[in-house]
Design a protein around this motif. Structure first.
Motif, PDB file in Angstrom:
ATOM      1  N   ASN A 106       0.824  -1.205   0.000  1.00 46.32           N
ATOM      2  CA  ASN A 106       0.000   0.000   0.000  1.00 46.32           C
ATOM      3  C   ASN A 106       0.862   1.261   0.000  1.00 46.32           C
ATOM      4  OD1 ASN A 106      -2.960  -0.221   0.006  1.00 46.32           O
ATOM      5  ND2 ASN A 106      -2.660  -1.593   1.761  1.00 46.32           N
ATOM      6  N   LEU A 107       1.974   1.231   0.745  1.00 43.66           N
ATOM      7  CA  LEU A 107       2.850   2.400   0.795  1.00 43.66           C
ATOM      8  C   LEU A 107       3.491   2.662  -0.568  1.00 43.66           C
ATOM      9  CD1 LEU A 107       3.947   4.577   2.664  1.00 43.66           C
ATOM     10  CD2 LEU A 107       5.821   3.033   3.294  1.00 43.66           C
ATOM     11  N   ARG A 108       3.928   1.588  -1.234  1.00 46.08           N
ATOM     12  CA  ARG A 108       4.482   1.759  -2.584  1.00 46.08           C
ATOM     13  C   ARG A 108       3.408   2.268  -3.548  1.00 46.08           C
ATOM     14  NH1 ARG A 108       6.541  -3.383  -1.167  1.00 46.08           N
ATOM     15  NH2 ARG A 108       5.068  -4.385  -2.591  1.00 46.08           N
ATOM     16  N   LEU A 109       2.190   1.725  -3.387  1.00 47.40           N
ATOM     17  CA  LEU A 109       1.056   2.176  -4.207  1.00 47.40           C
ATOM     18  C   LEU A 109       0.764   3.654  -3.959  1.00 47.40           C
ATOM     19  CD1 LEU A 109      -1.558   1.900  -5.894  1.00 47.40           C
ATOM     20  CD2 LEU A 109      -2.610   0.775  -3.905  1.00 47.40           C
ATOM     21  N   LEU A 110       0.753   4.055  -2.697  1.00 45.57           N
ATOM     22  CA  LEU A 110       0.516   5.459  -2.347  1.00 45.57           C
ATOM     23  C   LEU A 110       1.515   6.375  -3.045  1.00 45.57           C
ATOM     24  CD1 LEU A 110      -0.801   7.678  -0.492  1.00 45.57           C
ATOM     25  CD2 LEU A 110       0.984   7.119   1.180  1.00 45.57           C
ATOM     26  N   TYR A 111       2.791   6.018  -2.967  1.00 49.26           N
ATOM     27  CA  TYR A 111       3.817   6.870  -3.559  1.00 49.26           C
ATOM     28  C   TYR A 111       3.750   6.845  -5.091  1.00 49.26           C
ATOM     29  CZ  TYR A 111       5.844   7.180   1.134  1.00 49.26           C
ATOM     30  OH  TYR A 111       6.070   7.425   2.471  1.00 49.26           O
ATOM     31  N   GLY A 112       3.438   5.672  -5.662  1.00 43.10           N
ATOM     32  CA  GLY A 112       3.284   5.607  -7.114  1.00 43.10           C
ATOM     33  C   GLY A 112       2.134   6.471  -7.586  1.00 43.10           C
ATOM     34  N   TYR A 113       1.027   6.440  -6.843  1.00 40.21           N
ATOM     35  CA  TYR A 113      -0.124   7.292  -7.165  1.00 40.21           C
ATOM     36  C   TYR A 113       0.248   8.760  -7.024  1.00 40.21           C
ATOM     37  CZ  TYR A 113      -4.608   9.622  -6.309  1.00 40.21           C
ATOM     38  OH  TYR A 113      -5.662  10.499  -6.326  1.00 40.21           O
ATOM     39  N   MET A 114       0.973   9.110  -5.967  1.00 42.32           N
ATOM     40  CA  MET A 114       1.392  10.497  -5.740  1.00 42.32           C
ATOM     41  C   MET A 114       2.255  11.022  -6.894  1.00 42.32           C
ATOM     42  SD  MET A 114       3.976  11.727  -2.737  1.00 42.32           S
ATOM     43  CE  MET A 114       4.361  13.424  -2.362  1.00 42.32           C
ATOM     44  N   PHE A 115       3.223  10.218  -7.321  1.00 40.36           N
ATOM     45  CA  PHE A 115       4.170  10.678  -8.328  1.00 40.36           C
ATOM     46  C   PHE A 115       3.565  10.722  -9.730  1.00 40.36           C
ATOM     47  CE2 PHE A 115       7.328  10.496  -5.102  1.00 40.36           C
ATOM     48  CZ  PHE A 115       8.420  11.219  -5.571  1.00 40.36           C
TER      49      PHE A 115
END
Length: 634
Positions: A458-467
């Motif tokens: 989820n954390l990797r997903l969050l950052y991928g979505y952010m970027f």
């Protein structure tokens, strides 16, 4: 030879500008300056204290004796007291002892324009200079190319006192940080650092947001020139420097700006405008010309003397509204009956006009959490004139969504899609800042739901979505490697976590996202324009999937982004594509390199002629669990 010799650095024109609030380099005149008068070296002092009956310079050179070194008031009603003390040297410690003509009140104050302060808890000013041989010419000459609004802007927010500590929990010095921090930021690929306030502050738990020495980098970490070395080294490494700036309020410490000469000099005299109930601090009088000149001169000072590339202005919302955190009866409407602080609005516009007129390639960024219009629009168009504004609504909605168990996310897709209804009304920066990881809010990593694998996915997903979401990026230190505990300003980040694969995977994810952002113009050339974004499908809430296209100036460089917000692998997932061609996966947060399951779309993927999502063409993809996948279009 007399103790104090008549001398002045002010011209009549300087005084006229000061009175009008238009002198934007007051630091060249007010304060303590090492000069030579009639062949004698010493220090010229100048301080603004219009209600003073007398002003003495007291310090280690006269046993802190009032009356030993008396300054003279100027004849021009400016309220400036000045004089030259011969044979005084760099490093002398001093304050101003001010006897007011109001009831004979005596205050003992640090110099508002001091370049260097004693190390807290000591509170005196130190005579200093700003001599330094800068080596960042290449950066300064090309800064506009690196720092403009159509360039990658990925910011690493840093609290210097707790990024890393030495043995025995000692602060790292500016010089130590100039090695360790610079190398780390370069390694992880951030384009900028943002320092939480470096200006001198008396109270560590304020994190620097209660300033006393507005013109002095805190002596906790070294001398002013040592901080210059840190900025210089960052520039030489191609990294921009943003400073947090706090014109919104200041503490009432006895040696500070409050009640400076026995009167409400810097703060507004009306407590409804001059006192901040949340922070129990004082608020500047933005309608007073000399105070406006003080603040704008301070902004100019950090950009010119310390080569800062931008200022992030703290707590703008608290400045804009007369009723901010105030109950009925605790505030007074403006002349039009509204709650807007007209004096503040005028000040912020002038501040931005001065900065953008005098500095190429800098940015001002507003931390503003309300729907106040046109914060990042030019003043000539009716805006406040900031370059960017924090997208606080996106941050709150996104974190709230990610704290929900994935089984419920299909009911909350609007938490994510709503941001695109207003994403281009301002030049937005997406912030996961220090405010989100303190006071019981948990770290970003621990906000994530699920078991250990899902939390990190989820954390990797969050950052991928952010970027891949439109806007520039800001990430608070420690979040880039999945810091588990809340931020604690009294100790180092938990660097030992990087021995564990999941945490190393998060750091590698951020490093690669920074490269993805910098290497793909579709992610930054139109990051503030609706032309840079196009939905493919935002309505598949049943599967909790979002798909969209990011666009730059050249459509051949466009990217397709697909986000799967559940831990279910979606095979043969079809999305519409605007044209024939081929897709190639260029980024995947589920990569085994990051600690993911390693499900990928390998090779070249051919678009077929099956209409879908309202488009003539489409393609079938495999969506890894809790992932963002990014595709180039050929």
């Amino acid at each position: 030879m007399p103790n104090v010799i008549t001398h002045s650095l002010f011209t009549d024109f300087d005084i006229d500008l000061f009175k009008a609030g238009k002198h934007y380099k007051l630091y060249e005149k007010l304060g303590a300056h090492l000069v030579e008068v009639n062949g004698v070296k010493g220090v010229y002092f100048a301080v603004w204290a219009p209600t003073a009956q007398s002003v003495s310079v007291v310090g280690d050179f006269n046993y802190w004796t009032q009356g030993e070194h008396l300054l003279q008031v100027r004849w021009d009603s400016s309220g400036i007291w000045e004089g030259f003390i011969p044979n005084l040297a760099k490093g002398s410690i001093y304050k101003y002892k001010i006897q007011s003509n109001i009831n004979g009140v005596v205050t003992e104050k640090a110099d508002p324009f001091s370049l260097y302060c004693e190390k807290p808890p000591h509170t005196a000013s130190v005579v200093w200079d700003l001599d330094y041989n800068w080596k960042d010419t290449k950066w300064m000459e090309t800064r506009q190319e690196n720092n403009s609004l159509d360039k990658p802007y990925s910011v690493y927010e840093v609290h210097l006192g707790s990024w890393k500590r030495a043995d025995n929990n000692r602060f790292l010095t500016y010089l130590e940080l100039a090695d360790d921090l610079v190398n780390y930021v370069k390694e992880t690929g951030f384009t900028h650092v943002e320092f939480m306030p470096v200006m001198e502050y008396p109270y560590d738990p304020s994190w620097g947001y209660q300033l006393v020495g507005y013109f002095a980098p805190t002596s906790r970490f070294g001398k002013p020139q040592d901080f210059m070395v840190l900025v210089d080294k960052l520039h030489q490494a191609g990294i921009g420097v943003i400073l947090d700036w706090v014109p919104s309020h200041f503490p009432d410490d006895a040696h500070g700006l409050g009640f400076f000469d026995g009167s409400h000099l810097y703060e507004h005299p009306d407590r409804r405008k001059g006192y901040h109930p949340d922070w129990k601090s004082l608020v500047f009088n933005y309608g007073r010309n000399e105070v406006r000149a003080f603040l704008i001169s301070n902004a100019v000072f950090w950009l010119s003397q310390y080569h800062a590339d931008g200022l992030r202005v703290d707590a703008v919302a608290s400045m804009l509204y007369l009723d901010y955190s105030r109950k009925d009866g605790e505030w007074e409407p403006n002349i039009y009956g509204g709650n807007e602080n007209l004096e503040t609005i005028s000040f912020l516009k002038e501040f931005n006009e001065v900065i953008y007129a005098n500095f190429d390639g800098v940015q001002t960024i507003a931390e503003e959490s309300t729907s106040f219009p046109m914060v990042s629009r030019p003043t000539f168009a009716g805006g406040l004139g900031f370059g960017m504004k924090w997208m606080m609504g996106w941050m709150h909605d996104t974190l709230e969504y990610f704290q929900k168990d994935s089984i419920y996310r299909k009911y909350h897709q609007n938490d994510l899609t709503f941001s695109m209804t207003y994403a281009f009304t301002e030049n937005f920066m997406l912030p996961f800042s220090h405010d989100e990881v303190v006071y019981g809010k948990q770290s970003i990593a621990n906000k994530m739901t699920g078991d250990e694998w899902q939390k990190f996915a989820n954390l990797r997903l969050l950052y991928g979505y952010m970027f891949t979401h439109p806007g520039t990026k800001l990430l608070f230190m420690g979040s880039e490697f999945g810091q588990s505990d809340e931020w604690n300003f009294e100790k180092s980040l938990d660097w030992h976590l990087l021995q564990y694969d999941y945490h190393k995977g998060i750091k590698q994810t951020i490093t690669d996202l920074n490269q993805l952002y910098k290497n793909n113009p579709a992610l930054y050339e139109k990051q503030f324009s609706g032309e840079g974004f196009e939905w493919i499908n935002y309505s598949d809430h049943q599967n909790a999937v979002l798909s969209y296209i990011r666009k730059g100036n050249d459509e051949k460089e466009n990217l397709v982004v697909v986000c799967n917000f559940t831990p279910v692998v979606r095979e043969n997932y079809r999305i519409g594509i605007p044209k024939k061609g081929k897709l190639k996966e260029i980024f995947n947060t589920d990569s085994s390199l990051y600690g993911g399951s390693g499900i990928t779309n390998s090779g070249t993927l051919k678009v077929d002629s099956s209409p879908y999502d309202g488009r003539d063409y489409s393609i079938e993809l495999t969506l890894p669990p809790l992932s963002v996948t990014v595709y180039s279009i050929a």
